[in-house]
Design an enzyme around this catalytic site. Structure first.
Site, PDB file in Angstrom:
ATOM      1  N   GLU A  32      -4.239  -2.549  11.713  1.00  0.00           N
ATOM      2  CA  GLU A  32      -3.260  -3.573  11.361  1.00  0.00           C
ATOM      3  C   GLU A  32      -3.041  -4.577  12.496  1.00  0.00           C
ATOM      4  OE1 GLU A  32       0.936  -1.330  12.116  1.00  0.00           O
ATOM      5  OE2 GLU A  32      -0.544  -0.319  10.891  1.00  0.00           O
TER       6      GLU A  32
ATOM      7  N   ARG B  25      -7.186  -2.970  -4.776  1.00  0.00           N
ATOM      8  CA  ARG B  25      -7.063  -2.078  -3.624  1.00  0.00           C
ATOM      9  C   ARG B  25      -7.342  -0.634  -4.040  1.00  0.00           C
ATOM     10  NH1 ARG B  25      -1.990  -3.545   0.066  1.00  0.00           N
ATOM     11  NH2 ARG B  25      -3.245  -2.288   1.512  1.00  0.00           N
TER      12      ARG B  25
ATOM     13  N   HIS C 139      -7.677  -4.407   2.715  1.00  0.00           N
ATOM     14  CA  HIS C 139      -6.234  -4.515   2.950  1.00  0.00           C
ATOM     15  C   HIS C 139      -5.622  -5.601   2.068  1.00  0.00           C
ATOM     16  CE1 HIS C 139      -5.190  -2.097   6.790  1.00  0.00           C
ATOM     17  NE2 HIS C 139      -6.158  -1.506   6.123  1.00  0.00           N
TER      18      HIS C 139
ATOM     19  N   SER D  61      -8.564   4.555   3.347  1.00  0.00           N
ATOM     20  CA  SER D  61      -7.146   4.466   3.685  1.00  0.00           C
ATOM     21  C   SER D  61      -6.577   5.829   4.049  1.00  0.00           C
ATOM     22  CB  SER D  61      -6.339   3.886   2.517  1.00  0.00           C
ATOM     23  OG  SER D  61      -4.968   3.869   2.834  1.00  0.00           O
TER      24      SER D  61
ATOM     25  N   GLY E 282       0.809  -1.208   0.000  1.00  0.00           N
ATOM     26  CA  GLY E 282       0.000   0.000   0.000  1.00  0.00           C
ATOM     27  C   GLY E 282       0.842   1.257   0.000  1.00  0.00           C
TER      28      GLY E 282
END
Length: 441
Positions: free
Chosen positions: A326, A132, A353, A178, A104
């Site tokens: 995370e 994504r 993710h 995000s 990412g």
């Protein structure tokens, strides 16, 4: 999401025969390493990264910057004090093709850098990278003056036609999926002609600590940044145009990657020491001290590092993880072994993710006999007696380490494709078995 993994390359997760008692040297932070690489590449003078993380994601970032003309020299620090990277900024240029893998930070942080390059920069990556979200960065860069070809997908693959500079200025971004959309624009913002003013217009903003990390590192190289926390408008960040300084930075251990080792102390009622745990940090993983203490452990932060001790009991938890999503896979693994139910909230964005982490955790824990249900924004976990079986990873490093945690307490767990941990935690199997060596596992 298509839950269709392969059963190849099974790794028998070690079962702990007693309480762990180990010192674990956790490699450097991926988030810090990749931000530092970008800032060093955009600086007006050379910089140094000491003890950087050397993993798939960070090597992809380094190779991408090299492809655009940046010099990155790898060496060893004075007296053998660990790896050191010297970053030599240069005129950014194309043509170049960038492989983002499934990182990412690479796919989101580098298109703004590419807009400053002179030439055409193409971005491509793993099949999952196409799924994504990237439209927040693409649309914002177009507003700021960049020319990007993505065939209307709002995702990879794409081509940035760099013009050597970018106007910059005000832009609205929906970063609900995000926080990296905000960080991406902030990191390159000082090099835009007018700087950048980013206004988040979404309903939610996940992983705010990662934005704070970006701001802290920008200020560390001389950038002027106004934030909501510094008295600015809510959900607005401003970066003033200006030169960035080269920096000599020692990268902190990756605190999120310390999670499985701290979890091992909690699960086995043992003790794990993580050297060099920072007393002040913007890393979201620092919240593990609070979360795992609530789940039954205790910790002490000393000059040497963090000492975490399990009590022999694991308690369920009701926790909002929106800032630290995370950490969800590891917390879910521990919660599946607890003495009471857990509810993990605020992490709907995990569906986007490395894999759909909520669906993957639900499926894999339940196939070992667990009782996990998805909610609108998280998971509800009711502990049950678990049994062995294959724990699939979906090429997601945190799924692999979560399975290893369960394996400590449950015999016969096999991790499919444990090598995916190389994304951010090189040599995880060796670190894991080394931690367990003292208990005879």
């Amino acid at each position: 999401m298509a839950l269709n993994p392969s059963d190849t390359a099974l790794w028998p997760a070690p079962h702990a025969s007693g309480a762990v008692d180990a010192t674990v040297h956790v490699p450097g932070s991926k988030s810090v390493t990749n931000r530092a690489l970008v800032l060093s590449a955009l600086a007006s003078e050379p910089g140094w990264l000491r003890r950087p993380l050397r993993s798939r994601d960070t090597l992809l970032m380094a190779d991408a910057l090299r492809a655009m003309g940046v010099g990155i020299e790898e060496g060893v620090g004075p007296n053998g004090t660990g790896e050191t990277w010297r970053v030599l900024p240069a005129g950014l240029r194309g043509p170049a093709t960038i492989d983002v893998g499934n990182a990412g930070t690479v796919m989101r942080f580098l298109p703004p850098v590419a807009a400053l390059a002179d030439g055409e920069i193409r971005f491509d990556g793993d099949p999952r990278s196409y799924e994504r979200p990237l439209s927040g960065v693409i649309d914002a860069l177009r507003v700021l003056g960049a020319r990007i070809d993505d065939d209307g997908r709002g995702a990879l693959p794409l081509t940035v036609h760099g013009g050597g500079a970018l106007d910059g200025g005000p832009v609205e971004v929906d970063a609900s999926t995000s926080s990296q959309f905000v960080s991406a624009l902030l990191l390159s913002g000082p090099r835009f002609n007018q700087g950048v003013e980013i206004r988040h217009i979404g309903a939610t903003l996940p992983s705010v600590p990662h934005i704070r990390m970006t701001v802290d590192m920008l200020r560390g190289v001389g950038a002027q940044v106004d934030t909501p926390e510094s008295g600015g408008e809510p959900n607005v960040w401003r970066v003033t145009p200006g030169a960035l300084l080269g920096r000599d930075l020692t990268v902190e251990p990756d605190l999120s990657n310390a999670q499985p080792f701290l979890a091992a102390a909690l699960v086995t009622g043992g003790k794990v020491l993580v050297p060099d745990w920072p007393t002040r940090t913007t890393q979201p993983g620092d919240r593990l001290r609070e979360i795992f203490t609530e789940m039954g452990g205790s910790c002490q932060l000393t000059d040497y590092g963090l000492e975490f001790t399990g009590s022999g009991a694991i308690h369920g938890i009701d926790v909002d993880l929106s800032d630290v999503g995370e950490l969800t896979p590891g917390i879910a693994a521990v919660a599946a072994l607890a003495d009471s139910p857990s509810t993990l909230r605020g992490v709907a964005h995990l569906r986007l993710h490395e894999t759909d982490r909520l669906a993957a955790l639900t499926k894999e824990i339940n196939e070992l006999g667990g009782d996990v249900t998805e909610t609108a924004d998280g998971l509800h976990i009711r502990p049950r007696a678990l049994h062995g079986g294959v724990f699939h990873t979906y090429e997601d490093h945190r799924m692999a380490t979560a399975g290893a945690v369960i394996g400590l307490a449950v015999e016969g767990v096999q991790i499919e494709n444990v090598a995916t941990t190389a994304k951010t935690l090189p040599d995880f199997p060796d670190l894991w078995t080394g931690m367990l060596g003292s208990d005879g596992a």
